[in-house]
Design a protein around this motif. Structure first.
Motif, PDB file in Angstrom:
ATOM      1  N   UNK A   1      29.023  33.718 -21.561  1.00  0.00           N
ATOM      2  CA  UNK A   1      27.961  34.313 -20.363  1.00  0.00           C
ATOM      3  C   UNK A   1      26.865  34.524 -20.670  1.00  0.00           C
ATOM      4  N   UNK A   2      25.598  33.443 -20.299  1.00  0.00           N
ATOM      5  CA  UNK A   2      23.941  33.238 -21.129  1.00  0.00           C
ATOM      6  C   UNK A   2      23.976  34.618 -20.397  1.00  0.00           C
ATOM      7  N   UNK A   3      23.130  35.145 -21.163  1.00  0.00           N
ATOM      8  CA  UNK A   3      21.789  36.319 -20.338  1.00  0.00           C
ATOM      9  C   UNK A   3      20.968  36.080 -20.103  1.00  0.00           C
ATOM     10  N   UNK A   4      20.301  36.585 -18.456  1.00  0.00           N
ATOM     11  CA  UNK A   4      19.389  35.884 -18.347  1.00  0.00           C
ATOM     12  C   UNK A   4      17.848  35.868 -18.880  1.00  0.00           C
ATOM     13  N   UNK A   5      17.553  34.528 -18.709  1.00  0.00           N
ATOM     14  CA  UNK A   5      16.139  35.170 -19.519  1.00  0.00           C
ATOM     15  C   UNK A   5      15.102  34.692 -18.557  1.00  0.00           C
ATOM     16  N   UNK A   6      13.863  35.068 -18.759  1.00  0.00           N
ATOM     17  CA  UNK A   6      12.776  34.996 -18.025  1.00  0.00           C
ATOM     18  C   UNK A   6      12.025  34.311 -18.376  1.00  0.00           C
TER      19      UNK A   6
END
Ligand code: NAP
Length: 497
Positions: A1-6
């Motif tokens: 799972x990839x962490x959400x990035x902005x």
């Protein structure tokens, strides 16, 4: 799972000292990971600066080599290497000479009004020269930011010189004094545990907390940093910044909001509430140590002085401490009477950084003696290795038979359970700099307040004229450090699980 990035805004990041250890081992791998995660816009650029004359291609080759360990055999990361390297450039400059600066500035300014981050990953002796030249060439405008690394001075006076010099070129809101411990996942989690749950905060005071321990233990010795370390020692190198910052995060009041100045105001109050350690009580409240030959990382290692002599010809002695343990007190309503035991050192038994909140025991045990002892709860926040949080609880030993009690850790490390890559502290902090968010960076007055507490300890040690206590490499430091806490009827935490 990839962490959400902005994604952040497009930026130019200039690393002064772009060929150095910190740049190649931490900063560029951190930037690469953010790029690979899609957080860095394609038209952003990273420019390495150092005196060595390298072409862009040669610099990219050096960085590529440094990234090999990060990339490993991961095809997704391998595919991102070439486009990342294409964002890299190199500029040969001597920070102490005017030559070449105009061309460097022209090249940066030609890219228009974009965010420019100047990361000073050089010795602090160069900060003044670099900042003066950045200002002289108009590179200190509103969208520019400057990042400075520890050590910010070796006492209050020298820290003021650095802060004045950087402050004469950049406003406080443009200055990011980095303490990478604050970017660690567990330290963020400490904020979440404390201020996003109702459970802990009512207990977070002298009514329920018996004491706090903060340990930052390294197994390495001097490495290549002899010149710096021998004039610094563990108190300046680790306690003044990392350990005091962790102490602040544990003990500060709730800020009104997760805004930079609200958080930093609360940390500052803690630093100003630290009870001064005077010449009279330094011997009782502090322990200095220096390692002797022993075993570490699976092999025999020399003592500190021999290591120093091998790196700096002619050295036969040193009074520099490679270990410190001390007992601090925060003199305010919340923490009155709760000791904070801090220890840090090189060539210790294990590489571990952790914060232990040791709660008071229950006031009365209702259980038969056969149930076993009722141990006090502990919240253990581990910063490295294996970042995570464990809450030690008493439970009933499962199964039939008589009621027996067990002290077991409830593992509250969720990142691993979710399979999320835990970002390195530098990854998070570099993106915060680009965003212009200084919450996790030290304000000038914090650095000053920390030095104000450290200065008298240094002065007291100077007048004591004794040498640091010897300890064997691979141990947990001098016996006096054990005595420091055991005198109070407590012991250093050992993770048994
Ligand atoms: P380093 O390996 O010695 O690198 C120093 C860099 O500065 C090199 O790229 C060097 O390249 C460049 N440099 C030296 N003199 C220069 C000059 N006159 N003009 C332009 N560039 C110059 O040092 P480091 O370990 O990366 O540490 C950098 C800073 O970060 C230090 O303040 C250190 O205390 C701090 N820090 C380091 C670490 C770490 O893990 N390494 C951790 C925390 C803080 P040239 O010689 O080619 O010019």
């Amino acid at each position: 799972m990839t962490a959400k990035t902005v994604p952040v805004e497009t930026f130019d990041l200039v690393i002064f000292g772009g060929t150095g250890d910190l740049a190649l081992r931490k900063l560029l791998p951190g930037l690469f990971r953010r790029y690979a995660d899609g957080q860095i816009p394609e038209d952003s650029r990273v420019v390495g600066v150092a005196r060595d004359t390298l072409s862009d291609a040669e610099y990219r080759a050096r960085v590529s080599e440094a990234l090999a360990a990060v990339i490993g055999n991961e095809p997704v990361l391998q595919a991102k290497l070439a486009p990342f390297l294409a964002r890299l450039g190199y500029h040969a400059l001597d920070a102490t000479k005017d030559e070449g600066w105009q061309g460097f500035a022209d090249e940066l300014l030609a890219h228009g009004d974009r965010i420019r981050v100047f990361y000073l990953s050089t010795s602090p002796g160069l900060f003044v020269d670099i900042c003066n030249r950045l200002r002289a060439h108009g590179l200190n405008g509103g969208k520019s930011r400057v990042v400075i690394e520890k050590p910010i001075g070796k006492d209050s006076a020298s820290a003021a010189v650095i802060n004045d010099a950087v402050g004469s070129a950049f406003s406080e809101s443009q200055i990011f004094r980095i303490d990478h411990y604050l970017g660690k996942e567990t330290v963020q989690n400490l904020m979440a545990l404390r201020f996003a749950n109702i459970l802990f905060e009512p207990l977070w005071n002298s009514n329920y907390v018996d004491h706090v321990q903060i340990t930052v233990a390294e197994t390495v010795g001097l490495e290549k940093r002899a010149g710096y370390y021998d004039t610094s020692g563990a108190l300046r190198d680790m306690v003044q910044n990392h350990l005091l910052q962790l102490l602040c995060m544990v003990s500060m009041e709730s800020p009104a909001a997760m805004r930079a100045d609200a958080v930093r105001d609360e940390k500052l109050k803690v630093l100003r509430s630290l009870r001064p350690i005077t010449a009279e009580d330094a011997a009782a409240l502090t322990v200095r140590g220096q390692y002797r030959a022993g075993a570490s990382n699976g092999g025999a290692v020399p003592g500190y002085v021999d290591e120093l002599a091998a790196l700096e010809a002619g050295r036969t002695d040193s009074r520099t401490e490679t270990f410190v343990a001390l007992k601090a007190e925060v003199d305010n309503w919340r923490w009155a009477g709760v000791p904070f035991y801090l220890r840090t050192g090189k060539r210790l038994a294990e590489r571990v950084s952790e914060i232990v909140i040791a709660f008071k025991p229950v006031p009365h045990s209702i259980f038969e003696q056969t149930a076993g002892p009722v141990m006090a709860n502990k919240l253990v926040l581990r910063l490295q290795p294996d970042e995570g949080v464990k809450l030690w609880l008493m439970i009933k030993d499962p199964g039939p038979g008589g009621l027996r009690l067990q002290h077991v850790p409830l593992d509250m490390s969720f990142a691993e359970a979710f399979g999320v890559h835990q970002p390195e502290a530098y990854e998070r902090l570099l993106m915060d700099v680009v965003r212009g968010n200084p919450t996790l960076f030290m304000r000038r007055d914090e650095v000053e307040a920390a030095w104000k507490w450290i200065d008298p300890i240094l002065a007291a040690w100077e007048t004591m004229r004794d040498s640091p206590r010897p300890y064997t490499a691979g141990s947990w430091g001098p016996g006096a450090a054990v005595a420091l806490i055991e005198r109070d009827g407590r012991t250093w935490h050992e993770d048994a699980a």
